[in-house]
Design an enzyme around this catalytic site. Structure first.
Site, PDB file in Angstrom:
ATOM      1  N   SER A  33     -53.952 -12.624  26.730  1.00 14.87           N
ATOM      2  CA  SER A  33     -54.678 -11.924  27.774  1.00 14.87           C
ATOM      3  C   SER A  33     -54.284 -12.330  29.197  1.00 14.87           C
ATOM      4  O   SER A  33     -54.688 -11.699  30.158  1.00 14.87           O
ATOM      5  CB  SER A  33     -56.178 -12.166  27.587  1.00 14.87           C
ATOM      6  OG  SER A  33     -56.468 -13.563  27.659  1.00 14.87           O
TER       7      SER A  33
ATOM      8  N   SER B 222     -53.346 -16.496  24.296  1.00 13.82           N
ATOM      9  CA  SER B 222     -53.384 -15.781  25.569  1.00 13.82           C
ATOM     10  C   SER B 222     -52.535 -16.362  26.682  1.00 13.82           C
ATOM     11  O   SER B 222     -52.396 -15.751  27.734  1.00 13.82           O
ATOM     12  CB  SER B 222     -54.832 -15.683  26.062  1.00 13.82           C
ATOM     13  OG  SER B 222     -55.576 -14.867  25.201  1.00 13.82           O
TER      14      SER B 222
ATOM     15  N   LYS C 150     -56.020 -16.200  36.965  1.00  9.60           N
ATOM     16  CA  LYS C 150     -56.435 -15.165  36.013  1.00  9.60           C
ATOM     17  C   LYS C 150     -57.851 -14.706  36.312  1.00  9.60           C
ATOM     18  O   LYS C 150     -58.734 -15.517  36.628  1.00  9.60           O
ATOM     19  CB  LYS C 150     -56.337 -15.725  34.592  1.00  9.60           C
ATOM     20  CG  LYS C 150     -56.692 -14.728  33.491  1.00  9.60           C
ATOM     21  CD  LYS C 150     -56.540 -15.379  32.133  1.00  9.60           C
ATOM     22  CE  LYS C 150     -56.904 -14.438  30.990  1.00  9.60           C
ATOM     23  NZ  LYS C 150     -56.734 -15.085  29.673  1.00  9.60           N
TER      24      LYS C 150
END
Length: 427
Positions: free
Chosen positions: A146, A170, A77
């Protein structure tokens, strides 16, 4: 080739160790999948080229052959630092940001033989403003956030596993929306060094995979411990706590039906399902999570806020956080500690191995302008418990997931998830 990329990591490693599969073939299959799908899914913020990846692997082939991960790829990420790739935090102002070091988590996985394929798309600063990623199961729907790109890439067979982060929902929500497995460890379980903070008392590293066995494998590596073998649990006379979605907010009819069916399936296996007492105000814990997050984000992103470099959603959160005094913040934290102890006491008195709850209010919403509602994960993240989400059903091709919430540092959570999910698939 697509069938190859849908195999979980541990099965690929077994085939490679038995010389039934070449690493080069696996690498080629993943890049072919990306070539077929990336223009539609948009999971990658930065992608290493196939030629560069293969050249790196071949130059260090002896090392990778002797390693645990054998030179297979993983995604990271884009709030997790990588020294040989940009880390942009999903923000235009950091498009050229080049870290000097890898995050500890990345470094460990590289040490054990993984190769970073690229950086996966994140929402801006790992908050709510979405990136360009689409849900691979249905392209007109959100992948969640996210950890949008990590969940989408794993679900679509572009990589065997990826790292994400979670401050509210997330990892769990995008895993549920995209139909893969997401795991968030006990708060503090994994090193957060060189991972960009959002709210430090809530931030956690997450793992996204295709199987519970893969979660345990990557968890062991991140904890720098010998391989742990998952042990099937005797489900008869097991006690599991039930947190209905309505305790936290409105959930869709499809999720209500799936969750009820899930509870019925647990009972049919001899599991005793014990509803969480109404005395526990789970909704209040979710609200406290929001305010604690707002307070901490306001301090962590003050530079960007005062320079006018953040979006309106994040600015609103920061402005909410600035309305709280430090004393009010400490009071909320203390109240959370008391509620956590009360919940642990109830679990102990009733011998509760895990709590189960919906992973999200429903399937992934249509549109990529938003990432869905995070309230189903907020209380467990505030309490710091380990959580795993399992994709157990679909509604009109879109996945629906359920959470299992464990106790701090308790491996029984993954053994339970393995017994309820992986073991069944093997049979």
């Amino acid at each position: 080739m697509h069938n190859l990329t849908q195999k979980p990591l541990h099965k690929l490693l077994t085939l490679i160790e038995h010389k039934e599969l070449r690493v080069e073939s696996v690498i080629e299959a993943y890049y072919q999948r990306i070539q077929q799908r990336e223009d539609e899914v948009n999971a990658w913020q930065y992608l290493r080229s196939y030629d560069d990846y293969l050249a790196h692997y071949l130059a260090h082939k002896t090392y990778y052959e002797q390693s645990i991960l054998k030179g297979l790829p993983f995604g990271v990420k884009d709030v997790i630092d990588t020294m040989d790739m940009p880390t942009t935090l999903g923000a235009n102002i950091y498009q050229n940001r080049q870290p000097l070091q890898d995050a500890v988590s990345v470094n460990l996985l590289k040490h054990y033989g993984g190769i970073v394929m690229g950086k996966t798309v994140t929402t801006s600063f790992a908050f709510f403003s979405p990136g360009v990623t689409r849900n691979p199961k249905k392209l007109d729907c959100t992948p969640g956030g996210s950890s949008s790109g990590s969940a989408a890439a794993v679900s679509d067979g572009m990589i065997p596993f990826a790292l994400g982060t979670q401050t509210a929902a997330s990892v769990i929500r995008p895993a549920s929306y995209c139909g893969c497995i997401g795991y968030v460890g006990t708060h503090g379980e994994f090193s957060m060094r060189n991972i960009q903070p959002l709210a430090q008392s809530l931030d956690s590293l997450g793992i996204l995979t295709q199987s519970v066995e893969d979660v345990m494998l990557i968890r062991d590596l991140l904890l720098m411990r010998p391989k742990t073998e998952l042990q099937p649990i005797d489900l008869s006379e097991l006690n599991i706590g039930i947190c209905d979605g309505e305790m936290l907010g409105e959930i869709d009819l499809a999720m209500q039906r799936v969750f009820l069916t899930w509870i019925e399936s647990l009972r049919s296996q001899g599991i005793n399902c014990v509803h969480l007492p109404n005395a526990f105000d789970i909704k209040k814990i979710a609200e406290q999570h929001y305010f604690i997050m707002a307070f901490e984000v306001a301090r962590n992103l003050s530079i960007e806020y005062f320079n006018g470099e953040i979006d309106a959603l994040l600015a609103d959160l920061i402005e909410t956080g600035l309305t709280f005094s430090y004393k009010e913040y400490c009071t909320m934290k203390q109240d959370l500690c008391e509620q956590k102890e009360a919940l642990k006491q109830w679990r102990g008195q009733n011998n509760i191995t895990a709590i189960t709850a919906p992973s999200a209010p429903g399937v992934a919403p249509t549109g990529i302008q938003h990432t869905g509602k995070p309230f189903m994960s907020r209380p467990w993240q505030a309490l710091g418990f380990p959580v795993i989400t399992l994709p157990i059903a679909e509604d009109q091709l879109l996945p629906l997931g359920v959470q299992l919430i464990g106790l701090e540092g308790d491996d029984r959570l993954l053994n339970l998830a393995y017994s309820l999910f992986d073991k069944k698939k093997e049979i």
